[in-house]
Design a protein around this motif. Sequence first.
Motif, PDB file in Angstrom:
ATOM      1  N   UNK A  28      -8.309 -11.754  39.383  1.00  0.00           N
ATOM      2  CA  UNK A  28      -9.440 -12.410  38.532  1.00  0.00           C
ATOM      3  C   UNK A  28     -10.641 -11.266  38.267  1.00  0.00           C
ATOM      4  N   UNK A  29     -11.182 -11.480  36.930  1.00  0.00           N
ATOM      5  CA  UNK A  29     -12.275 -10.361  36.831  1.00  0.00           C
ATOM      6  C   UNK A  29     -13.488 -10.827  37.869  1.00  0.00           C
ATOM      7  N   UNK A  30     -14.223  -9.794  38.209  1.00  0.00           N
ATOM      8  CA  UNK A  30     -14.972  -9.915  39.423  1.00  0.00           C
ATOM      9  C   UNK A  30     -16.417 -10.743  38.784  1.00  0.00           C
ATOM     10  N   UNK A 169      -0.192 -22.488  35.876  1.00  0.00           N
ATOM     11  CA  UNK A 169      -1.105 -21.759  34.758  1.00  0.00           C
ATOM     12  C   UNK A 169      -2.544 -21.517  34.866  1.00  0.00           C
ATOM     13  N   UNK A 170      -2.817 -20.132  34.425  1.00  0.00           N
ATOM     14  CA  UNK A 170      -3.970 -19.497  34.507  1.00  0.00           C
ATOM     15  C   UNK A 170      -4.302 -18.597  33.407  1.00  0.00           C
ATOM     16  N   UNK A 171      -5.617 -18.852  32.971  1.00  0.00           N
ATOM     17  CA  UNK A 171      -6.232 -18.241  31.813  1.00  0.00           C
ATOM     18  C   UNK A 171      -7.806 -17.997  31.982  1.00  0.00           C
ATOM     19  N   UNK A 172      -7.968 -17.017  31.158  1.00  0.00           N
ATOM     20  CA  UNK A 172      -9.571 -16.702  31.065  1.00  0.00           C
ATOM     21  C   UNK A 172     -10.264 -17.576  30.458  1.00  0.00           C
ATOM     22  N   UNK A 213     -13.059 -33.275  29.719  1.00  0.00           N
ATOM     23  CA  UNK A 213     -12.726 -31.884  29.116  1.00  0.00           C
ATOM     24  C   UNK A 213     -12.001 -31.127  30.045  1.00  0.00           C
ATOM     25  N   UNK A 214     -10.784 -30.448  29.601  1.00  0.00           N
ATOM     26  CA  UNK A 214      -9.789 -29.814  30.544  1.00  0.00           C
ATOM     27  C   UNK A 214      -9.968 -28.264  30.175  1.00  0.00           C
ATOM     28  N   UNK A 215      -9.788 -27.201  31.158  1.00  0.00           N
ATOM     29  CA  UNK A 215      -9.748 -25.849  30.772  1.00  0.00           C
ATOM     30  C   UNK A 215      -9.398 -25.174  29.984  1.00  0.00           C
ATOM     31  N   UNK A 216      -8.294 -25.630  29.298  1.00  0.00           N
ATOM     32  CA  UNK A 216      -7.502 -25.217  28.132  1.00  0.00           C
ATOM     33  C   UNK A 216      -8.348 -25.486  26.894  1.00  0.00           C
ATOM     34  N   UNK A 222      -6.836 -16.733  21.327  1.00  0.00           N
ATOM     35  CA  UNK A 222      -6.111 -15.404  22.052  1.00  0.00           C
ATOM     36  C   UNK A 222      -5.699 -15.804  23.478  1.00  0.00           C
ATOM     37  N   UNK A 223      -6.525 -16.165  24.286  1.00  0.00           N
ATOM     38  CA  UNK A 223      -5.913 -16.629  25.554  1.00  0.00           C
ATOM     39  C   UNK A 223      -5.013 -17.969  25.449  1.00  0.00           C
ATOM     40  N   UNK A 224      -5.091 -18.859  24.689  1.00  0.00           N
ATOM     41  CA  UNK A 224      -4.162 -19.847  24.598  1.00  0.00           C
ATOM     42  C   UNK A 224      -2.827 -19.418  24.062  1.00  0.00           C
ATOM     43  N   UNK A 225      -2.887 -18.329  23.409  1.00  0.00           N
ATOM     44  CA  UNK A 225      -1.468 -18.098  22.974  1.00  0.00           C
ATOM     45  C   UNK A 225      -0.777 -17.546  24.476  1.00  0.00           C
TER      46      UNK A 225
END
Length: 240
Positions: A28-30, A169-172, A213-216, A222-225
């Motif tokens: 993950x980004x710091x 499932x992981x996303x920024x 509200x859900x994280x997606x 762009x991240x969803x894609x």
Amino acid sequence: MAAGLCPRLRVFVASSRPLLAARSGALPQPLRRAGPAMPLAARARRGLGSSTAADPLAEDFATASDLRFESPLEVVKYPDPVLRARNKRISTFDANLRALADEMFDVMYKTDGIGLSAPQVGVNVQLMVFNPAGVKGEGEEIVLVNPVVYKSAKRLLVFEEGCLSFPGIYGNVLRPESVKIEAQDVTGAKIKVKLSGLPARVFQHEFDHLLGILFFDRMTMDVLETVCEELKVSSGLECI
């Protein structure tokens, strides 16, 4: 005092695992290391006591039926409608609430998470638990009831998030670096504190759950894609 309800006080520590659900080898980004959280830990740790909050809008508060649960609890997976349902405020702080919070921690640890909200175990009330260390007996176990965000930092940070209701499932996700919150602890005592770094990130993810509200929902297109196919496979979600 009930067993397991009085964890040792320590400051929050940064975790190398992805937020809220873990996978091996993730980078993950710091974030900046969180500052000392002793005031929050001293007031929001799991403890004993009983009180009843003010009741300005009784229809918005949970009844005994709303707070009823059966053991063992299990994490609700999307697209279960309970994840989008309205979550009622809590006005009764008793042994049942403490037992619910305690079991939520057990589920969180067993599923390799660092945060969990009540709707994620099928109970639609304003309750969350989290421990950024993600290991029982380490870090801080925090219970927040009826939380409200009254100020958010202008600076936004990107961090990779996961969710126990979306396994694998992981996303920024972009969120404020810090938040100031008001809440109650498991005894009903009022809490007013600033969270930053990892604790702020975990809190905001779980707070979203309390709002349905859900994280997606927070991901850019762009991240969803990048996660769309996984979402379709795991939950049938048509995200694009």
